[in-house]
Design an enzyme around this catalytic site. Structure first.
Site, PDB file in Angstrom:
ATOM      1  N   ASP A  17     -63.899 -50.316 -50.333  1.00 52.18           N
ATOM      2  CA  ASP A  17     -62.961 -51.250 -50.964  1.00 52.18           C
ATOM      3  C   ASP A  17     -62.509 -52.356 -50.025  1.00 52.18           C
ATOM      4  OD1 ASP A  17     -61.662 -49.105 -49.562  1.00 52.18           O
ATOM      5  OD2 ASP A  17     -59.757 -49.696 -50.444  1.00 52.18           O
ATOM      6  N   GLU A  73     -59.652 -46.732 -49.931  1.00 55.78           N
ATOM      7  CA  GLU A  73     -59.044 -46.346 -48.651  1.00 55.78           C
ATOM      8  C   GLU A  73     -57.766 -47.126 -48.409  1.00 55.78           C
ATOM      9  OE1 GLU A  73     -57.662 -46.205 -44.799  1.00 55.78           O
ATOM     10  OE2 GLU A  73     -58.573 -48.065 -45.507  1.00 55.78           O
ATOM     11  N   GLU A  74     -57.739 -48.369 -48.891  1.00 52.26           N
ATOM     12  CA  GLU A  74     -56.607 -49.258 -48.616  1.00 52.26           C
ATOM     13  C   GLU A  74     -55.412 -48.951 -49.524  1.00 52.26           C
ATOM     14  OE1 GLU A  74     -56.466 -51.021 -46.113  1.00 52.26           O
ATOM     15  OE2 GLU A  74     -58.486 -51.596 -45.519  1.00 52.26           O
ATOM     16  N   ARG A 127     -61.227 -40.147 -29.339  1.00 50.84           N
ATOM     17  CA  ARG A 127     -60.401 -39.214 -28.583  1.00 50.84           C
ATOM     18  C   ARG A 127     -60.234 -37.952 -29.426  1.00 50.84           C
ATOM     19  NH1 ARG A 127     -56.000 -40.613 -26.391  1.00 50.84           N
ATOM     20  NH2 ARG A 127     -54.864 -38.656 -26.602  1.00 50.84           N
ATOM     21  N   HIS A 173     -57.229 -56.824 -41.386  1.00 51.88           N
ATOM     22  CA  HIS A 173     -56.172 -57.240 -42.316  1.00 51.88           C
ATOM     23  C   HIS A 173     -55.683 -58.664 -42.033  1.00 51.88           C
ATOM     24  CE1 HIS A 173     -55.068 -53.010 -43.986  1.00 51.88           C
ATOM     25  NE2 HIS A 173     -56.283 -53.009 -43.485  1.00 51.88           N
TER      26      HIS A 173
END
Length: 388
Positions: free
Chosen positions: A81, A138-139, A178, A359
């Site tokens: 998306d 996802e957003e 990580r 963004h």
């Protein structure tokens, strides 16, 4: 490396896919065109199974290795998306949809996983099964959770899951990861203050909600400075303030504020909510007003599993020497967290170079990093499920 060389050969084709997705961005769960193209290409590649409609508009592709005797199954995920952001990148393949753009690089993620899918379907040089997870929303729409809730892990017996995100600010082509918390949780808050409206020239006859709101904003920062363990990372931001009057000589009757809380430790979410609720209620009462806190738990902390993180970093090291195994965590959130709650796995950053951050209207995805991302996805399958 042979795999990397193959993806270098495929780069013009993969780039064309990416730039087509870029021209036609789609929001949240309304990724019908993108999902349709993904499903069609997976079928063209010869995937053993292609199932649309998982998590509403997600697509699942299945590729069996030359053997499946190992019984191993891994999931590889990409998001599809875009964002409701006008594009200002200046590229000649810019968004054709007003006010919508791929300002986070999900077009690149989708293209990289498609590239890996094409290669894996051609070679099948592994003993097990690869499940490709192309997710919507996802957003802010929790498309990853929607796929998990739809039973994607159980239906295809996924045992481990891996994902990747491009990262501006990290040198292009550098892998960074990580163990443990990599991205923050994302909770939203709304504070509604009710007092007594009145004339600005007679504040003694009113209960000034603007003053109460200001005190809450200032006092809320003590949550981070005085209630949270100093060794834990928490961000609390009040981002909007709205009064029920726009007149400059009226004390508003109500004020609404909204904001966000980000944490890298799930326990700190409880601390932040409880502390903020106490501050909101007590501050309003001190001024004779009332206040309500609406606190919505959003995406959880994205937590990489140690063994899978080490494996993911080892795979990256086969592709390039530019691998950071202890990259600092960051405070944005990611709904791949839900998949990592459901199964062991890891989330990798792939450097996008010196570009505007995700963004930002001028964000640009670097197509040259895609052979690295494709290689990482493909090698995950071949090394985790080696052919016998």
């Amino acid at each position: 490396m042979p795999i990397k060389n193959r993806f270098a050969e495929l780069l013009p084709e993969i780039t064309a896919w990416r730039q087509d997705f870029h021209r036609h961005p789609e929001l949240m769960y309304e990724v019908h065109r993108t999902a349709g193209i993904v499903a069609e290409k997976l079928k063209d590649f010869g995937c053993d199974e292609v199932v649309p409609g998982i998590g509403r508009t997600g697509v699942v592709g299945v590729i069996h290795g030359k053997s499946t005797a190992s019984g191993k199954v891994i999931g590889l995920r990409a998001d599809m998306d875009a964002l409701p952001i006008p594009e200002a990148s200046g590229v000649d393949y810019a968004s054709t949809i007003p006010g919508v753009s791929h300002a986070c690089g999900h077009d690149g993620h989708t293209a990289m996983l498609l590239g890996a899918a094409k290669y894996l379907a051609e070679t099948r040089n592994f003993d097990g099964t690869v499940v490709l997870l192309f997710q919507p929303a996802e957003e802010g729409g929790a498309g990853g959770k929607a796929m998990v809730d739809d039973g994607v892990m159980e239906r295809w017996n996924i045992q481990e899951v891996y994902g990747m995100h491009n990262m501006p600010g990290i040198k292009a082509g550098t892998f960074a990861i990580r163990p443990g918390a990599l991205l923050a949780s994302a909770d939203s808050l709304e504070i509604r203050v009710t007092g007594k409206g009145g004339h600005a020239a007679a504040p003694h006859q009113a209960i000034d909600t603007a003053l109460v709101a200001a005190q809450i904003i200032v006092s809320a920062q003590s949550v981070v400075s005085r209630n949270v363990d100093p060794l834990k990372s928490v961000v609390l931001s009040i981002c909007t303030i709205e009064t029920d009057s726009q007149a400059r000589n009226v004390i508003p009757h109500t004020v609404k504020m909204t904001g966000t809380v980000r944490c890298l430790d799930e326990a700190m979410r409880d601390v932040a909510e409880e502390s903020l609720r106490r501050i909101v209620t007590s501050t309003a009462e001190a001024f004779g007003a009332t206040a309500e806190l609406i606190y919505d738990r959003g995406y959880p902390v994205t937590v990489n599993h140690p063994a899978q993180t080490e494996f993911a970093a080892d795979i990256a090291a086969e592709i390039t020497s530019a691998v950071n195994r202890d990259t600092p965590p960051v405070m944005p959130a990611e709904d791949f967290a839900y998949m990592l709650e459901a199964r062991p796995g890891a989330y990798m950053f792939l450097g996008n170079g010196d570009t505007p951050m995700c963004h930002h209207p001028a964000y640009r995805f670097d197509d040259e990093i895609m052979p690295l991302g494709c290689s990482w996805f493909a090698l995950l399958a071949e090394r985790r499920m080696p052919a016998r």
